[in-house]
Design a protein around this motif. Sequence first.
Motif, PDB file in Angstrom:
ATOM      1  N   PRO A  45       8.311   7.087 -14.767  1.00  0.00           N
ATOM      2  CA  PRO A  45       6.998   7.423 -14.212  1.00  0.00           C
ATOM      3  C   PRO A  45       6.127   6.177 -14.038  1.00  0.00           C
ATOM      4  O   PRO A  45       5.182   6.187 -13.262  1.00  0.00           O
ATOM      5  CB  PRO A  45       6.405   8.388 -15.239  1.00  0.00           C
ATOM      6  N   GLU A  46       6.490   5.109 -14.731  1.00  0.00           N
ATOM      7  CA  GLU A  46       5.754   3.849 -14.626  1.00  0.00           C
ATOM      8  C   GLU A  46       6.133   3.071 -13.367  1.00  0.00           C
ATOM      9  O   GLU A  46       5.420   2.154 -12.977  1.00  0.00           O
ATOM     10  CB  GLU A  46       6.022   2.987 -15.863  1.00  0.00           C
ATOM     11  N   ASP A  47       7.269   3.422 -12.753  1.00  0.00           N
ATOM     12  CA  ASP A  47       7.739   2.715 -11.564  1.00  0.00           C
ATOM     13  C   ASP A  47       8.495   3.691 -10.657  1.00  0.00           C
ATOM     14  O   ASP A  47       9.713   3.584 -10.494  1.00  0.00           O
ATOM     15  CB  ASP A  47       8.638   1.546 -11.980  1.00  0.00           C
ATOM     16  N   PRO A  48       7.784   4.658 -10.051  1.00  0.00           N
ATOM     17  CA  PRO A  48       8.461   5.688  -9.263  1.00  0.00           C
ATOM     18  C   PRO A  48       9.235   5.160  -8.059  1.00  0.00           C
ATOM     19  O   PRO A  48      10.144   5.820  -7.573  1.00  0.00           O
ATOM     20  CB  PRO A  48       7.337   6.632  -8.820  1.00  0.00           C
ATOM     21  N   GLY A  49       8.922   3.971  -7.594  1.00  0.00           N
ATOM     22  CA  GLY A  49       9.672   3.377  -6.496  1.00  0.00           C
ATOM     23  C   GLY A  49      10.750   2.427  -6.976  1.00  0.00           C
ATOM     24  O   GLY A  49      11.412   1.781  -6.164  1.00  0.00           O
ATOM     25  N   GLY A  50      10.947   2.365  -8.286  1.00  0.00           N
ATOM     26  CA  GLY A  50      11.895   1.417  -8.868  1.00  0.00           C
ATOM     27  C   GLY A  50      13.314   1.942  -8.931  1.00  0.00           C
ATOM     28  O   GLY A  50      13.692   2.880  -8.219  1.00  0.00           O
ATOM     29  N   THR A  51      14.094   1.337  -9.793  1.00  0.00           N
ATOM     30  CA  THR A  51      15.506   1.670  -9.950  1.00  0.00           C
ATOM     31  C   THR A  51      15.671   3.154 -10.295  1.00  0.00           C
ATOM     32  O   THR A  51      15.010   3.662 -11.196  1.00  0.00           O
ATOM     33  CB  THR A  51      16.141   0.808 -11.049  1.00  0.00           C
ATOM     34  N   GLU A  52      16.575   3.794  -9.578  1.00  0.00           N
ATOM     35  CA  GLU A  52      16.883   5.200  -9.839  1.00  0.00           C
ATOM     36  C   GLU A  52      18.099   5.293 -10.754  1.00  0.00           C
ATOM     37  O   GLU A  52      19.018   4.487 -10.663  1.00  0.00           O
ATOM     38  CB  GLU A  52      17.196   5.931  -8.530  1.00  0.00           C
ATOM     39  N   LEU A  53      18.081   6.301 -11.622  1.00  0.00           N
ATOM     40  CA  LEU A  53      19.216   6.595 -12.489  1.00  0.00           C
ATOM     41  C   LEU A  53      19.867   7.870 -11.973  1.00  0.00           C
ATOM     42  O   LEU A  53      19.236   8.936 -11.959  1.00  0.00           O
ATOM     43  CB  LEU A  53      18.767   6.778 -13.937  1.00  0.00           C
ATOM     44  N   LEU A  54      21.109   7.742 -11.509  1.00  0.00           N
ATOM     45  CA  LEU A  54      21.872   8.887 -11.017  1.00  0.00           C
ATOM     46  C   LEU A  54      22.522   9.591 -12.199  1.00  0.00           C
ATOM     47  O   LEU A  54      23.242   8.959 -12.981  1.00  0.00           O
ATOM     48  CB  LEU A  54      22.939   8.412 -10.022  1.00  0.00           C
ATOM     49  N   LEU A  55      22.263  10.888 -12.329  1.00  0.00           N
ATOM     50  CA  LEU A  55      22.910  11.705 -13.353  1.00  0.00           C
ATOM     51  C   LEU A  55      24.186  12.251 -12.711  1.00  0.00           C
ATOM     52  O   LEU A  55      24.216  13.315 -12.118  1.00  0.00           O
ATOM     53  CB  LEU A  55      21.967  12.817 -13.812  1.00  0.00           C
ATOM     54  N   GLU A  56      25.220  11.446 -12.812  1.00  0.00           N
ATOM     55  CA  GLU A  56      26.459  11.667 -12.061  1.00  0.00           C
ATOM     56  C   GLU A  56      27.433  12.565 -12.818  1.00  0.00           C
ATOM     57  O   GLU A  56      27.709  12.340 -14.001  1.00  0.00           O
ATOM     58  CB  GLU A  56      27.124  10.317 -11.778  1.00  0.00           C
ATOM     59  N   PRO A  57      27.983  13.587 -12.159  1.00  0.00           N
ATOM     60  CA  PRO A  57      28.928  14.479 -12.819  1.00  0.00           C
ATOM     61  C   PRO A  57      30.157  13.731 -13.342  1.00  0.00           C
ATOM     62  O   PRO A  57      30.624  12.782 -12.730  1.00  0.00           O
ATOM     63  CB  PRO A  57      29.342  15.462 -11.712  1.00  0.00           C
ATOM     64  N   SER A  58      30.663  14.212 -14.468  1.00  0.00           N
ATOM     65  CA  SER A  58      31.812  13.593 -15.134  1.00  0.00           C
ATOM     66  C   SER A  58      33.142  14.144 -14.650  1.00  0.00           C
ATOM     67  O   SER A  58      34.117  14.141 -15.393  1.00  0.00           O
ATOM     68  CB  SER A  58      31.715  13.825 -16.651  1.00  0.00           C
ATOM     69  N   GLY A  59      33.224  14.607 -13.418  1.00  0.00           N
ATOM     70  CA  GLY A  59      34.412  15.301 -12.941  1.00  0.00           C
ATOM     71  C   GLY A  59      35.659  14.470 -12.710  1.00  0.00           C
ATOM     72  O   GLY A  59      36.763  14.988 -12.785  1.00  0.00           O
ATOM     73  N   HIS A  60      35.527  13.188 -12.458  1.00  0.00           N
ATOM     74  CA  HIS A  60      36.712  12.361 -12.191  1.00  0.00           C
ATOM     75  C   HIS A  60      37.570  12.257 -13.456  1.00  0.00           C
ATOM     76  O   HIS A  60      37.051  12.089 -14.557  1.00  0.00           O
ATOM     77  CB  HIS A  60      36.287  10.967 -11.717  1.00  0.00           C
TER      78      HIS A  60
END
Length: 128
Positions: A45-60
């Motif tokens: 919330p301190e940097d909404p235009g900053g680095t995004e964290l993808l919550l990526e599925p563990s399916g592989h």
Amino acid sequence: MRIHLTSVFVDDQAKALHFYTDVLGFVKKHDVPVGEARWLTVVSPEDPGGTELLLEPSGHPAVRPYKDALVQDGIPATSFAVDDVRAEFDRLRALGVHFTQEPLEMGRITTAVFDDTCGNLIQIVHSA
């Protein structure tokens, strides 16, 4: 060049979204259906235009052994910067977060490590 996106593999995207937003305090940025999964990112919330964290599925198939080995060896999947590790440790522990490493001072660096409930260890760090 700068980091735009990074990810953590999660066992359950809905559970991960709850933990990363309601507990850790990140904000959902993108939530796009992609087949059976979602392109689901959160940001500070301190940097909404900053680095995004993808919550990526563990399916592989390679993900489970990789995550299990990291957890078994106590290696965090990623690290988040905080202003005060002790204060964040106290706040998160009061919310029921399980820590595998309490705050540890190593010279100018202080770290702590917790379980994100989605199969990962996450480190919080402050550098003085």
